[in-house]
Design a protein around this motif. Structure first.
Motif, PDB file in Angstrom:
ATOM      1  N   LYS A 137     -43.175  47.007  -7.420  1.00  0.00           N
ATOM      2  CA  LYS A 137     -42.271  46.317  -6.484  1.00  0.00           C
ATOM      3  C   LYS A 137     -41.694  47.313  -5.477  1.00  0.00           C
ATOM      4  N   ASP A 139     -38.823  49.160  -3.327  1.00  0.00           N
ATOM      5  CA  ASP A 139     -37.525  49.613  -3.851  1.00  0.00           C
ATOM      6  C   ASP A 139     -36.399  48.602  -3.648  1.00  0.00           C
ATOM      7  N   ASP A 140     -36.339  47.968  -2.442  1.00  0.00           N
ATOM      8  CA  ASP A 140     -35.236  47.028  -2.187  1.00  0.00           C
ATOM      9  C   ASP A 140     -35.344  45.785  -3.077  1.00  0.00           C
ATOM     10  N   ILE A 141     -36.572  45.286  -3.285  1.00  0.00           N
ATOM     11  CA  ILE A 141     -36.795  44.133  -4.160  1.00  0.00           C
ATOM     12  C   ILE A 141     -36.492  44.519  -5.608  1.00  0.00           C
ATOM     13  N   LYS A 142     -36.945  45.712  -5.975  1.00  0.00           N
ATOM     14  CA  LYS A 142     -36.726  46.204  -7.344  1.00  0.00           C
ATOM     15  C   LYS A 142     -35.226  46.239  -7.666  1.00  0.00           C
ATOM     16  N   GLU A 143     -34.433  46.757  -6.708  1.00  0.00           N
ATOM     17  CA  GLU A 143     -32.982  46.876  -6.912  1.00  0.00           C
ATOM     18  C   GLU A 143     -32.347  45.499  -7.104  1.00  0.00           C
ATOM     19  N   LYS A 144     -32.778  44.525  -6.311  1.00  0.00           N
ATOM     20  CA  LYS A 144     -32.234  43.158  -6.441  1.00  0.00           C
ATOM     21  C   LYS A 144     -32.563  42.563  -7.806  1.00  0.00           C
ATOM     22  N   ILE A 145     -33.804  42.762  -8.237  1.00  0.00           N
ATOM     23  CA  ILE A 145     -34.234  42.242  -9.547  1.00  0.00           C
ATOM     24  C   ILE A 145     -33.425  42.900 -10.661  1.00  0.00           C
TER      25      ILE A 145
END
Length: 199
Positions: A137, A139-145
């Motif tokens: 994923k 990084d920005d999507i990973k952080e949200k998840i």
């Protein structure tokens, strides 16, 4: 004019704890739609509760609940503003219901999310960050998840975020706000302790 059956009004009062006239008005405004009337009363109750949320609570009850079989016990303190409300049967029922809620939720350690220590948050974040399904994923999507998963996990630890055991359509927080509106006083869970046999 729409006729509202008295039994229907009583049923709505029993379900929400709102006054008879408010229940009748809510049913009239919703053209007799019971679920819409409940939603309307809850929204008004929460708005009313919001105005009282910072008022001092120096009265209340300390209560105990022992689960059937004597393997789980709960000691809880719930505060209100006056001795008059603390003596009301409805307030005593509320305290007992919250004690039962604590007994039914073994993961609950805190009253509200603001009480969760930062190290617990960071530990959960580290656990979620190491999960394999996040490897590809951005990084920005990973952080949200990760933050979404951590929030969900931490909600399981807080009493106010739990679905109320007697009506899972509302949380314990929403239940308390309904009762604040009903009693006209601020109500606050001060502390609780759960005892589990052998632990």
């Amino acid at each position: 004019m729409l006729h509202i059956d008295a039994e229907r009004v009583r049923e709505l009062r029993h379900k929400t704890g709102a006054g008879m006239m408010n229940c009748k008005k809510a049913l009239l405004e919703s053209n007799g739609n019971f679920e819409e009337a409940i939603k309307s009363l809850r929204e008004k109750g929460q708005a009313s509760a919001h105005q009282k949320i910072n008022r001092k609570t120096i009265e209340g009850l300390v209560n105990s609940y022992i689960h059937i079989g004597g393997r789980i016990g709960v000691l809880i303190e719930v505060n209100c503003e006056t001795d008059f409300v603390a003596r009301r049967e409805e307030f005593q029922e509320l305290v007992q219901d919250i004690a039962m809620q604590v007994a039914a939720c073994p993961d609950v350690l805190y009253i509200k999310s603001e009480e969760i220590p930062e190290d617990v948050f960071l530990a959960e974040k580290e656990i979620e960050s190491g999960k394999d399904d996040l490897n590809n994923k951005p990084d920005d999507i990973k952080e949200k998840i990760i933050l979404g998963r951590v929030e969900k996990t931490l909600k399981n630890l807080t009493l106010l975020d739990q679905p109320f055991i007697k009506d899972t359509n509302i949380t314990v927080d929403e239940l308390i706000k309904e009762k604040i509106s009903l009693f006209g006083e601020n109500i606050r869970i001060k502390r609780f302790t759960r005892y589990t046999l052998g632990n």
